[in-house]
Design a protein around this motif. Sequence first.
Motif, PDB file in Angstrom:
ATOM      1  N   SER A   4      36.911  58.159  18.646  1.00 42.99           N
ATOM      2  CA  SER A   4      37.319  57.109  17.842  1.00 42.99           C
ATOM      3  C   SER A   4      37.130  57.422  16.362  1.00 42.99           C
ATOM      4  O   SER A   4      35.979  57.987  16.166  1.00 42.99           O
ATOM      5  CB  SER A   4      36.449  55.682  18.113  1.00 42.99           C
ATOM      6  N   ARG A   5      38.012  56.988  15.375  1.00 42.36           N
ATOM      7  CA  ARG A   5      37.628  57.305  14.154  1.00 42.36           C
ATOM      8  C   ARG A   5      36.530  56.420  13.490  1.00 42.36           C
ATOM      9  O   ARG A   5      35.673  57.138  12.327  1.00 42.36           O
ATOM     10  CB  ARG A   5      38.943  56.917  13.314  1.00 42.36           C
ATOM     11  N   ALA A   6      36.212  55.393  14.191  1.00 43.11           N
ATOM     12  CA  ALA A   6      35.106  54.545  13.650  1.00 43.11           C
ATOM     13  C   ALA A   6      33.948  55.348  13.785  1.00 43.11           C
ATOM     14  O   ALA A   6      33.066  55.223  12.808  1.00 43.11           O
ATOM     15  CB  ALA A   6      35.081  53.352  14.621  1.00 43.11           C
ATOM     16  N   ASP A   7      33.806  56.431  14.613  1.00 37.70           N
ATOM     17  CA  ASP A   7      32.493  57.187  14.811  1.00 37.70           C
ATOM     18  C   ASP A   7      32.435  58.208  13.554  1.00 37.70           C
ATOM     19  O   ASP A   7      31.343  58.155  13.043  1.00 37.70           O
ATOM     20  CB  ASP A   7      32.537  57.919  15.973  1.00 37.70           C
ATOM     21  N   ALA A   8      33.611  58.790  13.264  1.00 38.07           N
ATOM     22  CA  ALA A   8      33.383  59.590  12.029  1.00 38.07           C
ATOM     23  C   ALA A   8      33.183  59.120  10.815  1.00 38.07           C
ATOM     24  O   ALA A   8      32.561  59.626   9.763  1.00 38.07           O
ATOM     25  CB  ALA A   8      34.736  60.513  12.029  1.00 38.07           C
ATOM     26  N   ASP A   9      33.530  57.594  10.696  1.00 39.33           N
ATOM     27  CA  ASP A   9      33.456  56.868   9.326  1.00 39.33           C
ATOM     28  C   ASP A   9      31.942  56.330   8.991  1.00 39.33           C
ATOM     29  O   ASP A   9      31.750  56.183   7.945  1.00 39.33           O
ATOM     30  CB  ASP A   9      34.352  55.540   9.450  1.00 39.33           C
TER      31      ASP A   9
END
Length: 483
Positions: A317-322
Amino acid sequence: MELLSPAGNVEKLYYAYAYGADAAYIGLKKFSLRVKADNFYEDEYKKVIELKNKFPGKKLHCALNICFHNSDIDNFLRDIDYFKQYPIDAFIVQDLGVVPIIQKYFPDAELHLSTQASCINREAVKMYKSLGFNRVVLGREASLKEIREIKDAVPDMELEAFVHGAMCIAYSGRCLMSSLLTGRSAQSGFCSHTCRWDFDLKMDPKQLAESGALSIEEHSRGGEYFPIFEGDDFTAILSSKDIRMIEHLKDMRDAGLDSLKIEGRMKSTYYVALVTRAYRKALDALDGKITEEEAKPFIDELENVSHRESTTGFYYSRADADKTTQGASDSAYDLSATIGKKLSAEERKNVLECAEKTKSELQSELDAMHPKAREARLKDYELNPDRRIIPAEEKEGWSMYEYEGLNMVDYDSQLEFVSPDVVSTKAEKGKWLLLDPETGCVRNWVCNGHKCVLYTEYDLQKGTLLRVKDTGYIEGQVRDTGR
């Protein structure tokens, strides 16, 4: 899956191989995005050839991943005969201009596309395959779902992705922030890691109310402000978390990845060894070569190397990277020494003969002294035992090892040995000595630059490292140690 580890110099290359890497990647000075790593030059190709012979079957990848200016191309062509002496299996490039040069002068070497090229879709992978690339190191923004789709579309292209280490907050690591703030281009290998600076947030309430403007100021650069944009759920810059996928290797395999890459050509020998070892054991467990229970203690050791908070990046999930973090990497241990080969019977005999000679000379010196002077000398030894010169003696069952000191060790230090197949062994006092090989005498302490032999009852595996607890480390508190 191939396990690919970083090697900033020849020593790290040895430990990458010894601790379980199937392949290692190096850089050549001036042509790598990590110019501050030691990299490789001069006659080191001879040592690299020796290592490749010592570890048959291990691969060597070379990062040639800067953006080339005309002068860089000229310099590379000028040094081409030198570079051809390295036993390079693959070149990692982002600049297509060097592709025909590599194909001409290194016809047996594979072409691997650098993550800097930001390749994250199947059509781009097809295009790079048509240009002669054997492998794509995918952009860090690719999810596992997208990787599976790419592999299904181009099954005969090898795919590589990062599995562990520091991640750049810029798109596929293509950062312009360093160049803007310091004049040091990350794309030429001079990244100043500005995203990890310790910034203060500066706000003008009136201006903020009118325009939403925000700026940051770095602690040691007072008066220099850098505007940033604050979105609904993110800040445009600041330090990213480290990636850690050791708990998700099956998912990476199922996605079709052929190679897992550990970040860190600028990291320490200790980091390279223990991270490589942890992933080797985890992969061996995944393949059924050892049990998960056997692998777990090695995986737990990842907490004892320098690291920040971890994330799974863009894989799920991009949320993890953000999600960003703060603070420098930190570790509970210092690497104090590397342990070399066990001394042969003849070499051991020579050290002990030096000790006997020194013992005889000391006794002759005492015998020649006036009785009162001798009594004073012996009394001084009683009051100050650290001044006593102690020649080593033959100890049954003990062995001698080459010792390369890096940080100070004395007999109050709590030593731990770590090796490719032993998690750690705490060395008990009285079961080890540090000797001067030229005199055969016990050293009270050793640091970098001291000639030394480790004399111990412990049977140490080749490639053993000696670590010591960092007394300044506080669990849960990350210090800015500069590592």
